[in-house]
Design a protein around this motif. Structure first.
Motif, PDB file in Angstrom:
ATOM      1  N   HIS A 133      41.098  17.935  35.877  1.00  0.00           N
ATOM      2  CA  HIS A 133      40.383  17.686  36.963  1.00  0.00           C
ATOM      3  C   HIS A 133      40.229  18.686  38.048  1.00  0.00           C
ATOM      4  O   HIS A 133      39.080  18.851  38.579  1.00  0.00           O
ATOM      5  CB  HIS A 133      40.883  16.133  37.552  1.00  0.00           C
ATOM      6  N   GLN A 134      41.422  19.108  38.334  1.00  0.00           N
ATOM      7  CA  GLN A 134      41.241  20.458  39.478  1.00  0.00           C
ATOM      8  C   GLN A 134      40.116  21.202  38.931  1.00  0.00           C
ATOM      9  O   GLN A 134      39.528  21.776  39.948  1.00  0.00           O
ATOM     10  CB  GLN A 134      42.446  20.867  39.654  1.00  0.00           C
ATOM     11  N   TYR A 135      40.131  21.798  37.746  1.00  0.00           N
ATOM     12  CA  TYR A 135      39.570  22.770  37.135  1.00  0.00           C
ATOM     13  C   TYR A 135      37.817  22.650  37.266  1.00  0.00           C
ATOM     14  O   TYR A 135      37.159  23.201  37.590  1.00  0.00           O
ATOM     15  CB  TYR A 135      39.784  23.425  35.893  1.00  0.00           C
ATOM     16  N   THR A 136      37.712  21.302  36.918  1.00  0.00           N
ATOM     17  CA  THR A 136      36.283  20.553  37.115  1.00  0.00           C
ATOM     18  C   THR A 136      36.070  20.486  38.474  1.00  0.00           C
ATOM     19  O   THR A 136      34.666  20.609  38.559  1.00  0.00           O
ATOM     20  CB  THR A 136      36.401  19.084  36.348  1.00  0.00           C
ATOM     21  N   ASP A 137      36.773  20.249  39.327  1.00  0.00           N
ATOM     22  CA  ASP A 137      36.395  20.210  40.934  1.00  0.00           C
ATOM     23  C   ASP A 137      35.396  21.748  41.094  1.00  0.00           C
ATOM     24  O   ASP A 137      34.586  21.581  41.739  1.00  0.00           O
ATOM     25  CB  ASP A 137      37.367  20.156  41.586  1.00  0.00           C
ATOM     26  N   VAL A 142      32.099  21.517  39.747  1.00  0.00           N
ATOM     27  CA  VAL A 142      31.290  20.640  40.557  1.00  0.00           C
ATOM     28  C   VAL A 142      31.037  21.434  41.757  1.00  0.00           C
ATOM     29  O   VAL A 142      29.758  21.378  42.151  1.00  0.00           O
ATOM     30  CB  VAL A 142      31.936  19.229  40.874  1.00  0.00           C
ATOM     31  N   SER A 143      31.877  21.934  42.392  1.00  0.00           N
ATOM     32  CA  SER A 143      31.702  22.953  43.623  1.00  0.00           C
ATOM     33  C   SER A 143      30.561  24.008  43.341  1.00  0.00           C
ATOM     34  O   SER A 143      29.660  24.169  44.119  1.00  0.00           O
ATOM     35  CB  SER A 143      33.025  23.410  44.106  1.00  0.00           C
ATOM     36  N   VAL A 144      30.765  24.874  42.502  1.00  0.00           N
ATOM     37  CA  VAL A 144      29.837  25.853  42.291  1.00  0.00           C
ATOM     38  C   VAL A 144      28.432  25.350  42.098  1.00  0.00           C
ATOM     39  O   VAL A 144      27.399  25.780  42.331  1.00  0.00           O
ATOM     40  CB  VAL A 144      30.390  26.936  41.401  1.00  0.00           C
ATOM     41  N   ALA A 145      28.325  24.409  41.340  1.00  0.00           N
ATOM     42  CA  ALA A 145      27.048  23.783  40.924  1.00  0.00           C
ATOM     43  C   ALA A 145      26.306  23.330  41.966  1.00  0.00           C
ATOM     44  O   ALA A 145      25.283  23.499  42.441  1.00  0.00           O
ATOM     45  CB  ALA A 145      27.144  22.542  39.751  1.00  0.00           C
ATOM     46  N   LYS A 146      27.308  22.600  42.950  1.00  0.00           N
ATOM     47  CA  LYS A 146      26.556  21.915  44.331  1.00  0.00           C
ATOM     48  C   LYS A 146      26.083  23.103  45.350  1.00  0.00           C
ATOM     49  O   LYS A 146      25.146  23.077  46.027  1.00  0.00           O
ATOM     50  CB  LYS A 146      27.326  21.039  44.827  1.00  0.00           C
ATOM     51  N   ARG A 147      27.045  24.435  45.094  1.00  0.00           N
ATOM     52  CA  ARG A 147      26.376  25.334  46.091  1.00  0.00           C
ATOM     53  C   ARG A 147      25.487  26.043  45.456  1.00  0.00           C
ATOM     54  O   ARG A 147      24.301  26.386  46.357  1.00  0.00           O
ATOM     55  CB  ARG A 147      27.709  26.449  46.115  1.00  0.00           C
ATOM     56  N   LEU A 201      30.531  16.313  35.419  1.00  0.00           N
ATOM     57  CA  LEU A 201      29.273  16.974  35.829  1.00  0.00           C
ATOM     58  C   LEU A 201      27.841  16.275  35.779  1.00  0.00           C
ATOM     59  O   LEU A 201      27.266  16.381  36.529  1.00  0.00           O
ATOM     60  CB  LEU A 201      29.020  18.366  34.998  1.00  0.00           C
ATOM     61  N   ARG A 202      27.763  15.351  34.902  1.00  0.00           N
ATOM     62  CA  ARG A 202      26.614  14.721  34.503  1.00  0.00           C
ATOM     63  C   ARG A 202      26.523  13.628  35.578  1.00  0.00           C
ATOM     64  O   ARG A 202      25.480  13.246  36.115  1.00  0.00           O
ATOM     65  CB  ARG A 202      26.748  14.152  33.080  1.00  0.00           C
ATOM     66  N   GLN A 203      27.632  13.256  36.040  1.00  0.00           N
ATOM     67  CA  GLN A 203      27.752  12.254  37.187  1.00  0.00           C
ATOM     68  C   GLN A 203      27.481  12.558  38.651  1.00  0.00           C
ATOM     69  O   GLN A 203      26.827  12.167  39.381  1.00  0.00           O
ATOM     70  CB  GLN A 203      29.073  11.284  37.095  1.00  0.00           C
ATOM     71  N   GLU A 204      28.216  13.645  38.719  1.00  0.00           N
ATOM     72  CA  GLU A 204      28.164  14.305  40.058  1.00  0.00           C
ATOM     73  C   GLU A 204      27.211  15.459  40.392  1.00  0.00           C
ATOM     74  O   GLU A 204      26.733  15.598  41.597  1.00  0.00           O
ATOM     75  CB  GLU A 204      29.636  14.686  40.313  1.00  0.00           C
ATOM     76  N   VAL A 205      26.539  15.875  39.357  1.00  0.00           N
ATOM     77  CA  VAL A 205      25.645  16.806  39.598  1.00  0.00           C
ATOM     78  C   VAL A 205      24.212  16.625  38.354  1.00  0.00           C
ATOM     79  O   VAL A 205      24.108  17.272  37.452  1.00  0.00           O
ATOM     80  CB  VAL A 205      26.124  18.324  39.127  1.00  0.00           C
ATOM     81  N   PRO A 206      23.914  15.455  38.565  1.00  0.00           N
ATOM     82  CA  PRO A 206      22.634  15.069  37.539  1.00  0.00           C
ATOM     83  C   PRO A 206      21.375  15.848  37.590  1.00  0.00           C
ATOM     84  O   PRO A 206      20.636  16.004  36.540  1.00  0.00           O
ATOM     85  CB  PRO A 206      22.386  13.846  38.065  1.00  0.00           C
ATOM     86  N   GLU A 207      21.476  16.711  38.530  1.00  0.00           N
ATOM     87  CA  GLU A 207      20.185  17.817  38.875  1.00  0.00           C
ATOM     88  C   GLU A 207      20.278  18.820  37.794  1.00  0.00           C
ATOM     89  O   GLU A 207      19.299  19.603  37.481  1.00  0.00           O
ATOM     90  CB  GLU A 207      20.161  18.124  40.250  1.00  0.00           C
TER      91      GLU A 207
END
Length: 280
Positions: free
Chosen positions: A165-169, A172-177, A227-233
């Motif tokens: 989960h830490q690595y997945t964070d 998620v972070s780079v995707a949102k950036r 990623l599908r849940q937190e970055v659906p775009e």
């Protein structure tokens, strides 16, 4: 439609004044594609100040390897404009190299946050906008082997759920950036575990352990579901379908990499067409 037929059709449209030769063939204004990741993305180890580099700055297979970055440049559906900040050997986080050990030494690798920062800096305009529209984010070495933790290899073991989960964070972070910069992230399912020759890889480096099938698949499930849940775009693909490795057991062979580049290119063109249709 064959290339010859396409050429004839283009000639006819040009003659009728429907298409001009310049607009039909010119890709010079197409947006660049960004790429971050590890050795699947970039074949070479990074060099830093004073020519310092992990593992002496080697390239995968002595340079006889078509990385995804180079395959994307060669893909005819794309413009060839690519900013590749991937680093062979990278993980999502900054770390030292611990092979062959027993101690870990620098300069090591830069993680995905720094890779993204560099990539964005390459395409930022004077007005503060970004010329890129898509970024491909390829899974790194996290959890795969004992030299993927930045601590002495003797102290490592398979990843815990918390580490996954830490690595997945970071994903998620780079995707949102990227999204905040107006850039759509592209992710892929990893190759199937059984399509990689893990034992050949382990023996090559004399590592005490290699990732298990259960651990590998659990990490993939956590990463992609979050990623599908937190970055659906983002765009989610399976670019490694039909994966075949080179003789080293790990890295994709030439045909596998060419297919991966084609699948990314098709997905981008499909998404662009969808976006164009929804604007009207």
């Amino acid at each position: 439609m064959t290339f010859l037929k396409k050429a004839k059709l283009l000639f006819m449209l040009t003659a009728l004044g429907t298409v001009t030769p310049t607009l039909a063939n010119d890709k010079s204004e197409e947006a660049p594609l960004l790429l971050i990741g590890a050795s699947f993305a970039n074949a070479t180890m990074p060099y830093f100040d004073n020519l310092q580099a992990p593992l002496g700055g080697i390239a995968i297979n002595g340079g006889r390897y078509l990385s995804l970055g180079n395959a994307l440049i060669r893909e005819r559906r794309l413009s060839g404009h690519l900013i590749n900040e991937g680093q062979a050997g990278a993980t999502t986080f900054d770390r030292l190299t611990c092979f062959p050990g027993p101690e870990c030494v620098g300069p090591g690798w830069e993680g995905y946050e720094k890779q993204l920062t560099k990539a964005l800096s390459r395409v930022k305009t004077a007005q503060g906008n970004y010329t890129a529209k898509y970024i491909v984010i390829i899974r790194g070495n996290d959890c795969n082997h004992p030299d993927a933790f930045g601590i002495p290899m003797a102290e490592t073991s398979e990843c815990s759920i918390e580490q996954m989960h830490q690595y997945t964070d970071t994903f998620v972070s780079v995707a949102k950036r990227a999204l905040a910069a107006g850039i759509t992230p592209i992710f892929s399912s990893p190759p199937k575990y059984e399509n990689i020759d893990w034992e050949t890889l382990r023996q090559r480096f004399n590592w005490p352990w290699i990732v298990s099938k259960e651990n590998y698949e659990q990490f993939a499930d956590i990463r992609l579901s979050r990623l599908r849940q937190e970055v659906p775009e983002a765009l989610f693909l399976n670019i490694w379908k039909g994966f075949t490795p080179m003789d080293d057991g790990l890295h994709p062979d030439r045909k596998t990499m060419q297919r991966a580049a084609k699948r990314i290119a098709k997905a981008i063109k499909r998404d662009q067409k969808h976006q164009s249709s929804t604007e009207y």
